[in-house]
Scaffold this motif. Structure first.
Motif, PDB file in Angstrom:
ATOM      1  N   VAL A 422       0.860  -1.487  -0.231  1.00 42.95           N
ATOM      2  CA  VAL A 422       0.207  -0.033   0.163  1.00 42.95           C
ATOM      3  C   VAL A 422       0.482   1.777   0.109  1.00 42.95           C
ATOM      4  N   TYR A 426       0.845   3.403  -3.304  1.00 38.49           N
ATOM      5  CA  TYR A 426       0.099   5.536  -3.296  1.00 38.49           C
ATOM      6  C   TYR A 426       1.239   6.515  -3.214  1.00 38.49           C
ATOM      7  N   THR A 430       0.114   8.215  -6.500  1.00 40.95           N
ATOM      8  CA  THR A 430      -0.300   9.313  -6.743  1.00 40.95           C
ATOM      9  C   THR A 430      -0.223  10.844  -5.982  1.00 40.95           C
ATOM     10  N   VAL A 432      -0.789  11.803  -3.026  1.00 42.28           N
ATOM     11  CA  VAL A 432      -0.821  12.022  -1.728  1.00 42.28           C
ATOM     12  C   VAL A 432       0.104  12.089  -0.419  1.00 42.28           C
ATOM     13  N   ILE A 437      -2.605   7.138   5.180  1.00 41.46           N
ATOM     14  CA  ILE A 437      -2.794   6.393   3.938  1.00 41.46           C
ATOM     15  C   ILE A 437      -1.903   5.119   4.359  1.00 41.46           C
ATOM     16  N   PRO A 438      -0.260   6.082   3.916  1.00 34.66           N
ATOM     17  CA  PRO A 438       0.872   4.461   3.806  1.00 34.66           C
ATOM     18  C   PRO A 438       1.346   3.867   5.945  1.00 34.66           C
ATOM     19  N   GLY A 441      -2.750   1.739   6.313  1.00 34.73           N
ATOM     20  CA  GLY A 441      -2.274   0.751   5.352  1.00 34.73           C
ATOM     21  C   GLY A 441      -1.576  -0.384   6.000  1.00 34.73           C
ATOM     22  N   PHE A 481      -5.423  -3.123   0.905  1.00 28.16           N
ATOM     23  CA  PHE A 481      -5.291  -1.971  -0.825  1.00 28.16           C
ATOM     24  C   PHE A 481      -7.310  -1.584  -0.038  1.00 28.16           C
ATOM     25  N   SER A 484      -7.541   1.370   3.028  1.00 29.90           N
ATOM     26  CA  SER A 484      -6.893   2.612   2.465  1.00 29.90           C
ATOM     27  C   SER A 484      -7.136   3.274   1.058  1.00 29.90           C
ATOM     28  N   GLY A 485      -7.853   2.748   0.492  1.00 28.45           N
ATOM     29  CA  GLY A 485      -8.427   3.504  -0.308  1.00 28.45           C
ATOM     30  C   GLY A 485     -10.059   3.658   0.187  1.00 28.45           C
ATOM     31  N   TYR A 488      -8.508   7.394   0.892  1.00 26.63           N
ATOM     32  CA  TYR A 488      -8.094   8.064   0.184  1.00 26.63           C
ATOM     33  C   TYR A 488      -9.241   8.896  -0.471  1.00 26.63           C
ATOM     34  N   ARG A 492      -9.880  12.923  -0.296  1.00 27.26           N
ATOM     35  CA  ARG A 492     -10.525  13.578  -1.716  1.00 27.26           C
ATOM     36  C   ARG A 492     -11.816  14.400  -1.718  1.00 27.26           C
TER      37      ARG A 492
END
Length: 512
Positions: A422, A426, A430, A432, A437-438, A441, A481, A484-485, A488, A492
């Motif tokens: 992950v 990302y 991305t 980001v 997120i990381p 993940g 995944f 984290s999605g 993300y 956004r």
């Protein structure tokens, strides 16, 4: 059966090792600091780095251990390790290598942990992956066990003495040399592996294309019909479509997220060389991954899995096949090739693992940077400590493996790249910058992996004597995944909501 002389084998192996040591000493002066030790200071050609990558990706697991799975469990194992996983690896190399290199060269990264820390401006992430890199010791153990099996079988020596000698020699010459010598030695090993792969595949090709009872798959079907079926419900690892295809496809993609794989792209000095490097790498890897097919030859040769009146352990099937099937001199060539296959990845791990622990964990904790005068000294101390641990764990796996050392190794390596996927994904695809997120993940992947494996979650794990690490890894990859999605997308959406008042205000100003 070959009459391979132990003395002749020892002499040939000594010459091979002296050649490797000579190349290390030749390049040693270029590795005078941790940075040049990690990524090299010499300009390498695309074919040279491709040879190093191909030999690093296909180790003792591909040439020695995985063919044993095919011997035991047949077509299902071959589809997993010889078709699905390689295809996934090729796709991942093409999509991940360029992106990783683009940012890695810009910021001067030495490792996956270093890359992640700089990409997300997160010292915590760097330290966490510096610590997690310890899991890769399990893969070093797998390779040491595989090489020890080959050498001890060839020279009829005690496995413990062979293991200790192997660890001392290889750890010493790699810690002296670093990335420059690593590419040179890997290139020699890859050339030997090409020759050996060709000889081994050719050795049983006649039976593959024969008709009637002489046909290889007819022989295997007579031994056990499940050996020629795409799924083997009596095996612990290849029971159905999910285990054979889905798990190994996900693992093939994620397996590229290992430090000794992605960082190879940083050894190229020019961007325009990357395409040629990838083409050469994939062509070599197609040949090397094909070697697992030799597991079918070995099972036809040992239908009852007995050798000299003793039952064969899975990790000993290919070494026994090589020393008994071929003439003395061909056996000697193949033995050197099998050892080269193991050394190629072993060297990469010995070089990258202490580097990551030193650069990404210890130096930051001590408040020092990569260029500090003590960096190489700390790196070598860590290398010695890892060597001691490797000898202890390898001896355990030689004396009492759970089916195969591969299960032990997968339980560490699969956990590492499940955790790394992950953040690397990302970081590459991305823009980001949010550290949440990381970090989430990674922690999710680790939590899912070890929960599934040790708490025996899912029907695949319940009451299993030999548990499949691929199941735990695949579920960890999928769930981490997805989690984290969700984060993300939520971030956004929140950013867009925050931007609406600003847009309205700007429109109002424009109208006025």
């Amino acid at each position: 059966m070959s009459q391979l002389s132990p003395n002749l084998t020892i002499a040939a192996l000594s010459i091979f090792v002296l050649l490797l040591i000579g190349m290390v000493l030749k390049s040693r002066t270029s590795s005078d600091n941790l940075r040049s030790y990690a990524v090299g200071s010499v300009r390498f050609s695309p074919i040279t780095v491709a040879l190093a990558l191909a030999s690093s990706l296909t180790s003792a697991a591909t040439f020695i251990i995985n063919p044993g799975f095919i011997s035991l469990y047949g077509l299902g194992a071959y589809l997993a390790f010889g078709v699905v996983m390689p295809l996934a690896i090729f796709i991942a190399l093409v999509f991940l290598m360029k992106k990783f290199r683009k940012y890695g060269v810009h910021v001067g990264s030495l490792s996956i942990a270093d890359w992640l820390g700089k990409r997300f401006s997160s010292p915590f992430l760097q330290k966490m992956f510096g610590a997690l890199s310890v899991l890769l010791i399990t893969f070093i153990v797998l390779i040491c066990v595989g090489i020890t099996k080959v050498i001890s079988k060839a020279i009829d020596a005690n496995e413990l003495y062979v293991l200790i000698g192997l660890v001392i020699v290889v750890f010493t010459y790699i810690m002296l040399g670093g990335a420059n010598s690593l590419v040179y030695t890997n290139s020699i090993q890859a050339v030997v592996m090409v020759i050996v792969a060709g000889v081994m595949l050719y050795s049983g090709a006649g039976d593959v294309f024969a008709s009637g009872e002489a046909n290889l798959f007819h022989q295997l079907s007579a031994v056990d019909p499940k050996l020629v079926m795409p799924f083997n419900d009596t095996s612990p690892l290849f029971r159905d479509f999910f285990e054979v295809v889905v798990c190994n496809a996900l693992i093939g993609i994620a397996i590229v997220c290992q430090p000794h794989i992605l960082t190879k792209s940083l050894m190229l000095k020019e961007d325009h060389e990357v395409n040629r490097f990838l083409v050469y790498s994939i062509l070599l890897l197609v040949l090397f991954f094909s070697v697992v097919f030799v597991g079918f030859y070995a099972r036809a040769y040992f239908p009852d899995l007995m050798f000299e009146g003793e039952p064969l352990q899975m990790d000993g099937i290919i070494p026994a096949f090589v020393v008994s099937k071929f003439s003395a001199y061909v056996s000697l060539l193949l033995i050197i090739g099998l050892i080269a296959a193991g050394l190629s990845t072993l060297e990469g791990l010995i070089q990258s693992l202490p580097t990551s622990i030193t650069n990404d964990l210890l130096l930051p904790l001590m408040g020092r940077d990569t260029d500090h005068s003590s960096a190489m000294k700390i790196n070598r101390i860590i290398g010695v400590l890892i060597a001691i641990v490797v000898v202890y764990l390898s001896w355990q796996q030689l004396t009492s493996p759970n089916l195969s050392v591969a299960i032990f190794a997968q339980n560490g390596v699969y956990a590492f790249f499940s955790a790394a996927f992950v953040p690397v994904f990302y970081g590459i695809f991305t823009k980001v910058q949010n550290k949440l997120i990381p970090v989430v993940g990674t922690l999710t992947a680790l939590g899912v992996y070890y929960s599934v494996y040790y708490l025996e979650l899912t029907p695949y794990m319940e009451g299993a004597t030999t548990k499949n690490p691929a199941i735990a890894s695949a579920l960890a990859l999928i769930i981490s995944f997805l989690v984290s999605g969700v984060i993300y997308i939520s971030l956004r959406v929140a950013e867009k909501k925050d931007s609406i008042p600003e847009v309205v205000e700007d429109l109002g100003k424009s109208a006025s």
